[in-house]
Scaffold this motif. Structure first.
Motif: not given
Lengths: 250, 525
Positions: A75-94
């Protein structure tokens, strides 16, 4: 403290909604994704597929409901940096960084976020560039690469953070058919390695081949969640049937 | 008087020695006065500050290369007054139009700049006469003399802007029009030597000035000038020192001047500066040569410390202002580009609009002359023209730079921020590692453009007495009348500075190979 909770789902979503002003982009969505599971999200344009996948790494924070990843409440208390270390993402436009070389694109986040040494990060990056089949492009700039090559770099860049979950947001939508084959084969390979994957795509053959389950969405709601065999042969809803008819017509 | 026209060098030498002796005697006499006079209120902390526009020889002008040290009759009188009050003399030089605003803003205690005593000025300021003078109308050699001012009807006349001549000529024009004659066409120029030059190059029929200056110019220019008429205008008989209205100060200054007159100081100074010497022979400076370009004058200007110093001031003011402007403008641009509405955003929008709308010259004058009336801290010694210019220009420039930055930041694909945050980069890293490097490439050419503009805009700061390159040039021209040579030298300095930055831009742009497929290929080849 850390539960070795292999029985817990990797992703657990309950009653999640996302609003853009008056517009309900996601309407009380529930689903679980097990460890190592491959989920493909299908649905017509504007059905909320991309919004759904973006809430999973909080690039679009959800408004209502709960999201758990790896047993952690997000939620809003989660450190976004930690979250994004855990969850990677690939976009349509690279979304590669044009001012950095392929290698620099790959080592930026490991060095800045995970504080790896340059040597360490470079070794890791070269390994993943090898895996996506472009080890010899490391010193080029993105503008020198074809679309397919750029998307491979984007996948390698996401893998360099060694995430537990990979999100793909229509990774082949901007590619020509030949390039699609290359990128899809890499995703096949990743799937075999057992990384938890959630992928929004229109590649029916790919979906059928790799998906453990299909999530079909329409108008912000999840209409059905079924294994691909069932979905592509005997969809449970008329909406899914219509969607498939339209997809197959072209 | 006439006999002194043809003084031999020896005689002249003797005369200056005599004058010097006179001054020494006078100063000695001053020190002889056992009790120091109570200094007037405009002498503050033991410093007598005067404002002057050093382009009116022999009253106030720059004789040598050092622009920051004007000389002349006025300056020596000021020194004599300072000695009398046991004060240190501080001289601030500026454009003529800046003199009275500066006096109001308490930047100086006195204005001493060869200014005529007129009733109009005495409405706002107190005046004390220290020198007799007469108004003269001057034309080129060979122009027939006039018998009445009416004969100037329909002719073009050059005057220095900000001077009282303009109102006076306006009155004459009124009578001309009333008599059914065409009025004089009055052209205003910011400095006295430009006024003279208009007559020399034949653009105008005549110029209006004071006799003392004319005597100096005639010695300087040989016999190129000629007095057309010396009209008897009652208002134009005296030079005055101006001060802020204060009866006690005025009386004290009046008695000081009278004392200097009686003890021989003023007469000695008059002869030192040939204030009343009508000799037209023996150019005081090198008599200007023919209309050919004087390469020696050009090279000596080019290599003079005065020009180098002026160029350094121009360069440092522009550089410092622009660095400050860029530093301020980046966060402003980020706030303005954000989609959320906020009070801060509205305030910043106001800031940007205000400083883009107001003329730069007005902002300079405002900060220098108006702000000190409300915030006395801005008239203290540390607040120099250099600082004031940097303050005005960086605020002004930041408003323009905000727009450049906004455009550059918007031009970076929003997917970049998305991609960077999906990788877990912090806000700081997203900006510094991903967005700024890309925005920088887009912002660089217009930013260099702005800088070049700024480099040239610094010349406006001469109105608040900053001795930048163009101000130095003007003052040196007033001294030598070598217009072409000195303007050319200034041009060379500007060109060198601008070309250097254009070269720098090219070098930096070459590092943006990533932005252009063709470039990358050619580099790789």
């Amino acid at each position: 403290m850390q539960h070795e909770a292999t029985d817990l789902p990797m992703i657990s979503v309950r009653g999640m909604s996302k609003l853009f002003g008056e517009f309900v982009a996601l309407d009380r969505v529930d689903f679980d994704v097990s460890r190592g599971e491959k989920i493909v999200v299908l649905g017509p344009s504007g059905s909320g597929k991309s919004t759904l996948i973006r809430t999973l790494n909080r690039i679009e924070p959800h408004d209502i409901g709960t999201l758990n990843i790896n047993g952690k409440l997000i939620n809003e208390k989660t450190d976004p940096i930690q979250l994004r270390c855990m969850v990677g993402m690939v976009f349509q436009n690279y979304n590669l960084f044009p001012h950095l070389s392929v290698l620099e694109n790959c080592i930026l986040a490991p060095m800045r976020v995970k504080h790896m040494s340059r040597a360490e990060a470079t070794a890791l990056a070269r390994r993943y560039l090898e895996q996506v089949g472009i080890p010899d492009q490391a010193d080029k700039y993105p503008i020198q690469l074809s679309g397919g090559q750029q998307q491979r770099v984007a996948i390698a860049r996401a893998l360099c953070m060694q995430p537990q979950v990979m999100l793909f947001d229509e990774p082949t939508a901007a590619l020509d058919p030949e390039a699609i084959v290359g990128v899809v084969s890499i995703m096949d390979e990743l799937a075999e390695q057992g990384i938890t994957t959630v992928c929004v795509t229109h590649e029916m053959a790919f979906s059928r081949r790799i998906a453990d389950r299909i999530i079909f969405m329409d108008q912000g709601k999840i209409v059905e969640i079924t294994p691909p065999e069932t979905f592509f042969t005997t969809p449970q809803t008329d909406r899914a049937q219509n969607f498939l008819n339209q997809m197959l017509r072209y | 008087m006439i006999s002194s026209f043809s003084l031999s060098p020896l005689m002249r030498c003797f005369r200056s020695v005599a004058a010097l002796a006179g001054i020494l005697v006078a100063t000695a006499g001053l020190h002889g006065l056992a009790l120091a006079e109570q200094a007037p209120s405009f002498v503050q902390n033991g410093v007598l500050t005067i404002c002057t526009n050093p382009t009116l020889p022999p009253m106030t002008f720059v004789k040598g290369q050092d622009v920051s040290h004007p000389e002349g009759f006025d300056i020596d009188v000021a020194q004599a007054l300072a000695n009398r009050w046991r004060a240190r003399l501080s001289v601030i030089t500026m454009d003529f139009t800046g003199l009275f605003p500066s006096l109001s803003a308490q930047r100086c205690g006195l204005v001493m700049s060869g200014i005529i005593r007129t009733p109009a000025r005495e409405k706002s300021f107190d005046a004390v006469t220290y020198q007799d003078t007469a108004l003269v109308v001057v034309g080129r050699k060979g122009t027939p003399s006039l018998t009445s001012m009416d004969e100037l009807a329909g002719k073009s006349i050059a005057v220095e802007s900000g001077t009282s001549y303009i109102t006076r000529l306006g009155l004459i024009n009124d009578t001309l029009v009333a008599a059914g004659k065409p009025p004089m066409i009055i052209q205003q120029y910011p400095t006295e030597e430009q006024v003279v030059q208009q007559v020399l190059i034949g653009r105008v029929f005549a110029f209006v000035s004071q006799d003392v200056e004319l005597f100096f110019r005639m010695r300087q220019l040989g016999d190129k000038l000629h007095v057309l008429i010396t009209p008897d205008i009652p208002d134009y008989h005296h030079f005055a020192i101006y001060l802020r209205p204060n009866a006690a100060d005025q009386t004290q200054l009046q008695s000081a001047i009278s004392a200097l007159e009686t003890d021989g100081t003023l007469p000695a100074l008059r002869s030192k500066w040939s204030v009343t010497d009508q000799s037209t022979k023996n150019g005081a400076a090198n008599a200007t040569s023919s209309s050919m370009f004087d390469w020696n004058a050009f090279f000596s200007a080019l290599t003079s410390t005065a020009f180098l110093h002026g160029a350094l001031i121009t360069l440092s003011v522009a550089l410092i202002s622009h660095i400050i402007a860029i530093t301020i403008s980046v966060p402003i641009a980020i706030v303005l580009n954000s989609p959320q509405k906020s009070v801060l955003k509205i305030a910043l929008e106001g800031y940007v609009s205000l400083f883009r709308a107001a003329p730069t010259l007005l902002q300079l004058l405002f900060i220098w002359n108006a702000v000190p009336q409300f915030f006395p801290i801005f008239r203290e010694q540390w607040f120099t023209p250099f600082l004031a210019t940097i303050l005005a220009l960086s605020v002004n420039e930041s408003a323009y730079q905000v727009e450049i930055n906004r455009a550059a930041l918007s031009a970076v694909d929003p997917g970049q921020e998305l991609g960077a945050s999906a990788l877990g980069l912090s806000r700081r890293d997203i900006y510094w590692r991903v967005i700024f490097p890309q925005a920088f490439r887009i912002a660089l050419p217009p930013t260099i453009n702005e800088f070049i503009n700024l480099l040239k805009i610094t010349s406006l700061a001469s109105v608040i007495s900053l001795q930048e390159l163009l101000a130095v040039t003007q003052i040196q021209v007033a001294r030598t009348f070598a217009f072409t040579e000195y303007y050319a030298a200034a041009l060379v300095y500007y060109l060198v500075m601008v070309f250097f930055f254009l070269f720098l831009q090219k070098r930096v742009e070459r590092r943006f190979a990533w932005s252009d497929r063709k470039k990358v290929v050619s580099n790789a080849a």
